[in-house]
Design a protein around this motif. Structure first.
Motif, PDB file in Angstrom:
ATOM      1  N   GLU A 163     -39.611  26.547 -13.574  1.00  0.00           N
ATOM      2  CA  GLU A 163     -40.117  26.106 -12.278  1.00  0.00           C
ATOM      3  C   GLU A 163     -41.610  25.794 -12.337  1.00  0.00           C
ATOM      4  N   THR A 164     -42.329  26.516 -13.165  1.00  0.00           N
ATOM      5  CA  THR A 164     -43.761  26.271 -13.318  1.00  0.00           C
ATOM      6  C   THR A 164     -44.011  24.898 -13.920  1.00  0.00           C
ATOM      7  N   GLN A 166     -41.954  22.293 -13.757  1.00  0.00           N
ATOM      8  CA  GLN A 166     -41.575  21.292 -12.768  1.00  0.00           C
ATOM      9  C   GLN A 166     -42.628  21.152 -11.675  1.00  0.00           C
ATOM     10  N   ALA A 167     -43.193  22.274 -11.243  1.00  0.00           N
ATOM     11  CA  ALA A 167     -44.237  22.230 -10.223  1.00  0.00           C
ATOM     12  C   ALA A 167     -45.493  21.528 -10.752  1.00  0.00           C
ATOM     13  N   ALA A 168     -45.828  21.788 -12.008  1.00  0.00           N
ATOM     14  CA  ALA A 168     -46.999  21.142 -12.609  1.00  0.00           C
ATOM     15  C   ALA A 168     -46.783  19.634 -12.729  1.00  0.00           C
ATOM     16  N   VAL A 170     -44.914  17.812 -10.740  1.00  0.00           N
ATOM     17  CA  VAL A 170     -45.011  17.274  -9.386  1.00  0.00           C
ATOM     18  C   VAL A 170     -46.480  17.115  -8.979  1.00  0.00           C
ATOM     19  N   ASP A 171     -47.328  18.053  -9.414  1.00  0.00           N
ATOM     20  CA  ASP A 171     -48.758  17.987  -9.089  1.00  0.00           C
ATOM     21  C   ASP A 171     -49.501  16.953  -9.916  1.00  0.00           C
TER      22      ASP A 171
END
Length: 270
Positions: A163-164, A166-168, A170-171
């Protein structure tokens, strides 16, 4: 309660005996470096007064500083490059999805069954033709990527939260940035454990330097120790002193990083 106390006492006694057997070789090595060769042959187990004489004799007999620097330079270069390449490979095997990655990992693990001695002749011919004899590059190239380290990093990356990543993404953070700015700091214990294993293997490497390092200027510490036993008579005082000096860097590295080493190994097992 009494049975539990007796069992604990027995366990402590057993562990103490095992500890003594483990520590004794180091104690004998350090003690022997302060004694004369005759005293060592007699089995003297107490500190002597011949340390400075052994240091002077060793310094006048061999190029200790040059060999120590060669070993340190080669081991550090090997460690840094190996950690970079193997961590990237292990990270890629775990993070990115591909149908054939498990098959490729299986082939890499199968390569561990091939003994290094079987590769010496073709490797020497290859490095000789490439003019990489007596060089740091020639020292580190055969071991900059090992199946063990790649597998070690892959197993450790299993605990890394996807998840980390994927979040990175997205950012807007790139894949290289995710690896160096997120993965590396989080997996610091794994890198510490891998660094200790790689450094110790490179520092103690004997067979490959014996083949490729052919001049005195490129001699490493294991080769220097071997040279001290090549004469008609062996001065065990300077031999034990050189072994003690060779052992110090790996001991310092392990004892300063042992907490992270344990954390890294446990993380890879999980």
């Amino acid at each position: 309660m009494k049975k539990m106390k007796v069992s604990k006492i027995g366990a402590y006694v057993f562990l103490s005996i095992i500890c003594l057997f483990s520590v004794f070789p180091f104690y004998f090595m350090i003690v022997s470096s302060t004694n004369m060769s005759v005293d060592i042959i007699k089995g003297r187990l107490f500190f002597g007064t011949h340390l400075f004489e052994n240091i002077k004799t060793l310094a006048s007999t061999v190029r200790l500083g040059n060999a120590f620097w060669n070993s340190m330079r080669n081991a550090l270069a090997n460690t840094v490059v190996s950690l970079l390449i193997c961590s990237l490979a292990g990270y890629g095997f775990q993070i990115y999805r591909d149908k054939g990655k498990d098959t490729l990992m299986g082939l890499l693990l199968l390569s561990m069954m091939v003994p290094f001695a079987a590769l010496i002749v073709p490797l020497f011919r290859l490095f000789s033709q490439a003019k990489l004899l007596d060089t740091t590059i020639g020292f580190i190239l055969p071991t900059i990527s090992t199946a063990f380290l790649i597998f070690f990093f892959r197993q450790s990356a299993e605990s890394f939260p996807l998840e980390t990543v994927q979040a990175a993404r997205v950012d807007g953070l790139g894949e290289v940035g995710i690896f160096f700015r997120i993965f590396v700091p989080i997996m610091a214990p794994t890198f510490a454990a891998a660094a200790i294993v790689t450094f110790m293997a490179a520092w103690n490497n004997y067979l490959w330097p014996l083949i490729i390092m052919q001049s005195q200027d490129s001699q490493t510490m294991p080769l220097l120790i071997t040279g001290l036993t090549a004469g008609y008579t062996t001065d065990y005082g300077i031999l034990m002193l050189s072994v003690t000096i060779t052992t110090l860097p790996t001991l310092i590295l392990f004892f300063t990083q042992q907490k992270r080493f344990v954390e890294g190994v446990l993380g890879s097992v999980k």
